[in-house]
Design an enzyme around this catalytic site. Structure first.
Site, PDB file in Angstrom:
ATOM      1  N   CYS A 265      58.741  36.572  53.179  1.00  0.00           N
ATOM      2  CA  CYS A 265      58.599  35.151  52.844  1.00  0.00           C
ATOM      3  C   CYS A 265      58.708  34.914  51.345  1.00  0.00           C
ATOM      4  O   CYS A 265      58.654  35.838  50.547  1.00  0.00           O
ATOM      5  CB  CYS A 265      57.254  34.624  53.337  1.00  0.00           C
ATOM      6  SG  CYS A 265      57.095  34.594  55.135  1.00  0.00           S
TER       7      CYS A 265
ATOM      8  N   HIS B 144      55.888  29.384  51.536  1.00  0.00           N
ATOM      9  CA  HIS B 144      54.481  29.023  51.714  1.00  0.00           C
ATOM     10  C   HIS B 144      53.691  29.241  50.437  1.00  0.00           C
ATOM     11  O   HIS B 144      54.172  29.847  49.479  1.00  0.00           O
ATOM     12  CB  HIS B 144      53.860  29.826  52.868  1.00  0.00           C
ATOM     13  CG  HIS B 144      53.863  31.310  52.642  1.00  0.00           C
ATOM     14  ND1 HIS B 144      52.945  31.947  51.835  1.00  0.00           N
ATOM     15  CD2 HIS B 144      54.687  32.281  53.133  1.00  0.00           C
ATOM     16  CE1 HIS B 144      53.187  33.249  51.838  1.00  0.00           C
ATOM     17  NE2 HIS B 144      54.253  33.479  52.611  1.00  0.00           N
TER      18      HIS B 144
END
Length: 197
Positions: A173, A157
């Site tokens: 992440c 992301h």
């Protein structure tokens, strides 16, 4: 002799005071962050990605649906499209610690522009003061775009906090600058293969 000693002490004091001020400032900047990030003053030396081009063949059997390789050591993401006409290399943020790092093969299962964010149960346990939900916008820790992976809670992301790129700063992440995730988002499909090493 006494004057030299005084100057050395003053220099030492100045350096120690400056280091303390930088550390305090960095911690204060992190107070509103919704991702774990250690003392930035301790990681400044390693805020760098390795921009070494790689060939896809040692990592993938095929480029069907395109391929993303994330090297957590060099903090770099490599992308090859299906017909090999596009190769991209982006600096990334990576998980803060080894126990938050997952390696292996997965794939993109969903693409979301303007993602919303909720802390995982383990994040809530570590940080009960964090909000339960953050909608799309400048305060969202997922930035402008997110590629959801087949592993629960794992994403590639964007981030609005550009200080995180090139660092160990996430809860698991892989983060990119918003302009880079926007570009990657446009080139990937559901089914793009992903390998984290």
């Amino acid at each position: 002799m006494g004057n030299k000693s005084f100057n050395a002490l003053t220099r030492r004091g100045f350096l120690a005071g400056t280091a303390a001020a930088v550390g305090t400032s960095a911690m204060a900047q992190n107070a509103n962050s919704t991702e774990l990030e250690g003392d930035i003053s301790q990681t400044l030396r390693r805020n760098i990605s390795s921009f070494r081009s790689l060939d896809w063949r040692p990592y993938f059997d095929t480029l069907a649906n395109g391929a993303i390789l994330v090297d957590t050591e060099s903090r770099a993401l490599h992308f090859w499209n299906q017909d090999q006409s596009v190769y991209k290399l982006y600096p990334t943020s990576v998980p803060l610690t080894e126990d938050l790092t997952r390696r292996g093969r997965t794939e993109v299962i969903q693409k979301v522009e303007g993602p919303s964010w909720r802390p995982t149960p383990s994040m809530r346990e570590r940080n009960p003061e964090w909000p339960d939900f953050v909608g799309p916008g400048p305060d969202n820790p997922l930035g402008t775009h997110a590629l959801y992976l087949s592993w629960t809670y794992y994403r590639i992301h964007g981030t609005h906090d550009t200080r995180k790129i090139g660092r160990r700063s996430s809860n698991g992440c892989i983060g990119l600058y918003n302009e880079h995730i926007s570009e990657l988002f446009a080139m990937t499909t559901v089914g793009t293969q992903v390998l984290l090493i």
